[in-house]
Design a protein around this motif. Structure first.
Motif, PDB file in Angstrom:
ATOM      1  N   PHE A 193       0.831  -1.209   0.000  1.00 31.71           N
ATOM      2  CA  PHE A 193       0.000   0.000   0.000  1.00 31.71           C
ATOM      3  C   PHE A 193       0.860   1.251   0.000  1.00 31.71           C
ATOM      4  N   LEU A 194       1.934   1.240   0.780  1.00 27.65           N
ATOM      5  CA  LEU A 194       2.834   2.400   0.818  1.00 27.65           C
ATOM      6  C   LEU A 194       3.528   2.601  -0.526  1.00 27.65           C
ATOM      7  N   LEU A 195       3.960   1.520  -1.156  1.00 29.17           N
ATOM      8  CA  LEU A 195       4.619   1.637  -2.457  1.00 29.17           C
ATOM      9  C   LEU A 195       3.678   2.239  -3.498  1.00 29.17           C
ATOM     10  N   ILE A 196       2.407   1.824  -3.449  1.00 30.27           N
ATOM     11  CA  ILE A 196       1.427   2.381  -4.391  1.00 30.27           C
ATOM     12  C   ILE A 196       1.231   3.875  -4.138  1.00 30.27           C
ATOM     13  N   ARG A 197       1.117   4.271  -2.878  1.00 31.08           N
ATOM     14  CA  ARG A 197       0.927   5.685  -2.559  1.00 31.08           C
ATOM     15  C   ARG A 197       2.142   6.516  -2.959  1.00 31.08           C
ATOM     16  N   TRP A 198       3.329   5.967  -2.779  1.00 30.68           N
ATOM     17  CA  TRP A 198       4.546   6.705  -3.098  1.00 30.68           C
ATOM     18  C   TRP A 198       4.781   6.826  -4.606  1.00 30.68           C
ATOM     19  N   THR A 199       4.236   5.900  -5.376  1.00 32.07           N
ATOM     20  CA  THR A 199       4.536   5.883  -6.816  1.00 32.07           C
ATOM     21  C   THR A 199       3.359   6.270  -7.699  1.00 32.07           C
ATOM     22  N   GLN A 200       2.202   6.608  -7.112  1.00 29.29           N
ATOM     23  CA  GLN A 200       1.014   6.827  -7.930  1.00 29.29           C
ATOM     24  C   GLN A 200       1.097   8.084  -8.804  1.00 29.29           C
ATOM     25  N   HIS A 201       2.049   8.984  -8.521  1.00 29.15           N
ATOM     26  CA  HIS A 201       2.205  10.175  -9.346  1.00 29.15           C
ATOM     27  C   HIS A 201       3.121   9.933 -10.536  1.00 29.15           C
ATOM     28  N   LEU A 202       3.771   8.767 -10.608  1.00 32.49           N
ATOM     29  CA  LEU A 202       4.700   8.470 -11.694  1.00 32.49           C
ATOM     30  C   LEU A 202       3.957   7.918 -12.908  1.00 32.49           C
ATOM     31  N   PRO A 203       4.526   8.060 -14.107  1.00 33.11           N
ATOM     32  CA  PRO A 203       3.861   7.548 -15.316  1.00 33.11           C
ATOM     33  C   PRO A 203       3.711   6.032 -15.265  1.00 33.11           C
ATOM     34  N   PRO A 204       2.563   5.488 -15.671  1.00 37.19           N
ATOM     35  CA  PRO A 204       2.388   4.032 -15.713  1.00 37.19           C
ATOM     36  C   PRO A 204       3.462   3.335 -16.538  1.00 37.19           C
ATOM     37  N   ARG A 205       3.942   4.029 -17.569  1.00 32.56           N
ATOM     38  CA  ARG A 205       4.978   3.439 -18.431  1.00 32.56           C
ATOM     39  C   ARG A 205       6.197   3.018 -17.623  1.00 32.56           C
ATOM     40  N   LEU A 206       6.649   3.885 -16.739  1.00 32.96           N
ATOM     41  CA  LEU A 206       7.839   3.587 -15.940  1.00 32.96           C
ATOM     42  C   LEU A 206       7.554   2.501 -14.903  1.00 32.96           C
ATOM     43  N   LEU A 207       6.388   2.563 -14.284  1.00 33.58           N
ATOM     44  CA  LEU A 207       6.060   1.617 -13.223  1.00 33.58           C
ATOM     45  C   LEU A 207       5.838   0.216 -13.764  1.00 33.58           C
ATOM     46  N   ILE A 208       5.068   0.120 -14.831  1.00 36.14           N
ATOM     47  CA  ILE A 208       4.721  -1.198 -15.367  1.00 36.14           C
ATOM     48  C   ILE A 208       5.932  -1.868 -15.991  1.00 36.14           C
ATOM     49  N   THR A 209       6.672  -1.132 -16.824  1.00 36.05           N
ATOM     50  CA  THR A 209       7.842  -1.743 -17.456  1.00 36.05           C
ATOM     51  C   THR A 209       8.968  -1.978 -16.448  1.00 36.05           C
ATOM     52  N   GLY A 210       9.033  -1.154 -15.404  1.00 36.16           N
ATOM     53  CA  GLY A 210      10.032  -1.376 -14.366  1.00 36.16           C
ATOM     54  C   GLY A 210       9.805  -2.696 -13.648  1.00 36.16           C
ATOM     55  N   SER A 211       8.543  -3.119 -13.561  1.00 35.04           N
ATOM     56  CA  SER A 211       8.254  -4.388 -12.892  1.00 35.04           C
ATOM     57  C   SER A 211       8.837  -5.564 -13.673  1.00 35.04           C
ATOM     58  N   TYR A 212       8.904  -5.442 -15.004  1.00 38.20           N
ATOM     59  CA  TYR A 212       9.511  -6.512 -15.801  1.00 38.20           C
ATOM     60  C   TYR A 212      10.961  -6.729 -15.390  1.00 38.20           C
ATOM     61  N   LEU A 213      11.686  -5.639 -15.160  1.00 38.67           N
ATOM     62  CA  LEU A 213      13.092  -5.760 -14.769  1.00 38.67           C
ATOM     63  C   LEU A 213      13.221  -6.430 -13.398  1.00 38.67           C
ATOM     64  N   CYS A 214      12.289  -6.130 -12.496  1.00 36.99           N
ATOM     65  CA  CYS A 214      12.303  -6.803 -11.191  1.00 36.99           C
ATOM     66  C   CYS A 214      12.103  -8.305 -11.360  1.00 36.99           C
ATOM     67  N   PHE A 215      11.163  -8.681 -12.216  1.00 38.16           N
ATOM     68  CA  PHE A 215      10.893 -10.102 -12.420  1.00 38.16           C
ATOM     69  C   PHE A 215      12.056 -10.800 -13.127  1.00 38.16           C
ATOM     70  N   VAL A 216      12.760 -10.068 -13.993  1.00 38.61           N
ATOM     71  CA  VAL A 216      13.957 -10.625 -14.621  1.00 38.61           C
ATOM     72  C   VAL A 216      14.972 -11.011 -13.547  1.00 38.61           C
ATOM     73  N   GLY A 217      15.174 -10.111 -12.583  1.00 36.61           N
ATOM     74  CA  GLY A 217      16.112 -10.390 -11.501  1.00 36.61           C
ATOM     75  C   GLY A 217      15.695 -11.590 -10.670  1.00 36.61           C
ATOM     76  N   VAL A 218      14.392 -11.709 -10.395  1.00 37.08           N
ATOM     77  CA  VAL A 218      13.900 -12.837  -9.605  1.00 37.08           C
ATOM     78  C   VAL A 218      14.087 -14.145 -10.376  1.00 37.08           C
ATOM     79  N   ALA A 219      13.760 -14.138 -11.680  1.00 43.28           N
ATOM     80  CA  ALA A 219      13.912 -15.354 -12.490  1.00 43.28           C
ATOM     81  C   ALA A 219      15.366 -15.817 -12.522  1.00 43.28           C
TER      82      ALA A 219
END
Length: 410
Positions: free
Chosen positions: A275-301
């Motif tokens: 919930f805190l992460l969503i509140r802190w990042t909700q002003h950022l463009p969806p483009r950066l947030l959504i595509t940034g998640s792919y990089l996180c999942f790359v690291g996990v994989a």
């Protein structure tokens, strides 16, 4: 000092009853379902009896049924009362879970698994569309984050309890899930009011009231694009939910405890920080947030591919939670923004199909790689697919952002 009771009263007043009923239901059902979910592949192969290939085919039946029903379910959601659809779908899932507790053959289990998938196909788009109908756009990301947080409460506790249940009587987890679904149904029936259907969807002389297949493909093009570009993420999740169990069984001595620990740590981190992460990042463009998640999942994989020490795997859950929080939650909000109000059910149904496609094909295809090579090769391939998918999603969202700028929250 923060006045916590006052903050809680303010929060309860801000959101409608629907959200609080959903929070209650999601917490309850996630708690019960995650008692068996991390061990479902092991349960089918050890308790009912099946080869790895047959087990993965059974796992793929539920998402297969969801794919077949998706467009129909989305259309039903947009034509009929969302509350009614939610009630029927919850009863379908409860019946299926009750039957699975006593299923003693793969055929019976498979049929009930399909019924459960059909219920999910109706419930997910109906509940998300109803949420988008009743909550202002600027609060929607926070509402989705609260829902995910409630699920994390169950996800943090369920796997640890599930280890004990799995070792004693795995069928009990199905009975508890059926009971929780019944309580969820009663809460929706009692506390959730009917929402008004979008006006356009109720006008008989508009082409929007026709079946989805009769509408122009152009009307669904954004939803289809998001669905296709999200496939790498759901493919990654499909492997973590199935073949990761077999991979860890081959590489770690205490694999059951490790699976439960990883699920519990992930659920706890989501509970504390999503919930805190969503509140802190909700002003950022969806483009950066959504595509940034792919990089996180790359690291996990890559971590799953090459790490074989439990402390490192536990630390990896931080990256997992970061990607899931900033990416998947904002993606749901993005879909609500691009969907016409009278087509929200169908948009959520279409975009959510990527989960069903990956969960239908991913476990079986991943098991082929796992058996032929090993888990390192499997999760390395998944990391490459995620990297390519993230680049494609970034290009698509950049183009849409330029053509149709969206107002940011905050």
């Amino acid at each position: 000092m923060i006045n916590l009771p006052s903050r809680l009263r303010t929060m309860f007043a801000v959101y409608p009853p629907l959200l609080w009923v959903r929070l209650f239901g999601e917490t309850l059902t996630t708690l019960s379902s995650t008692m068996i979910a991390p061990f479902l592949v092991l349960y089918l192969s050890e308790n009912i009896g099946s080869s790895i290939f047959m087990t993965m085919l059974i796992i793929g039946l539920q998402p297969f049924s969801e794919i077949l029903i998706t467009l129909f379910a989305g259309g039903v959601t947009d034509r009929y009362r969302r509350k009614t659809v939610m009630l029927v779908s919850l009863l379908m899932q409860g019946f299926a879970m009750l039957g699975m507790a006593w299923a003693d053959s793969m055929l019976v289990f498979a049929l009930l698994y399909v019924v459960n998938g059909a219920g999910r196909s109706f419930f997910i788009p109906a509940s998300r569309a109803m949420l988008a109908d009743t909550i202002p756009a600027k609060q929607l990301s926070s509402a989705f984050a609260l829902l995910n947080t409630s699920s994390s409460i169950g996800a943090a506790i369920g796997p640890l309890v599930g280890v004990l249940i799995y070792q004693q009587n795995p069928a009990l987890a199905f009975l508890l899930t059926a009971a929780s679904l019944l309580l969820y149904t009663l809460a929706v029936w009692w506390k959730v009011p009917h929402s008004e259907q979008p006006t356009v969807a109720m006008e008989s002389d508009t082409p929007r009231t026709r079946s989805p297949l009769s509408l122009s493909l152009h009307a669904y093009r954004p939803a289809i694009a998001i669905m296709l570009l999200s496939l790498p993420i759901s493919l990654f999740y499909a492997q973590t939910e199935t073949n990761l169990q077999l991979h860890l069984k081959d590489t770690l001595p205490q694999y059951l405890q490790t699976l439960a620990t990883l699920a519990a740590v992930k659920g706890t981190l989501l509970l504390l920080f999503e919930f805190l992460l969503i509140r802190w990042t909700q002003h950022l463009p969806p483009r950066l947030l959504i595509t940034g998640s792919y990089l996180c999942f790359v690291g996990v994989a890559l971590g799953y591919a090459f790490l074989d020490h439990v402390p490192f795997l536990i630390a990896l859950q931080i990256l997992f939670v970061l990607g899931e929080s900033i990416g998947l939650t904002h993606l749901l909000t993005y879909v609500s923004r691009i969907a016409p109000p009278s087509m929200r059910g169908r948009y959520y149904a279409i975009t959510g199909t990527h989960w069903d496609i990956s969960r239908m094909c991913g476990p079986f295809l991943g098991s082929l790689v796992l058996i032929q090579y090993n888990g390192t090769v499997l999760f390395s391939i998944v990391a490459v697919i995620l990297l390519i998918g993230g680049g494609a999603m970034h290009l698509y969202l950049s183009k849409k952002e330029t053509a149709f700028p969206l107002e940011q929250e905050g």
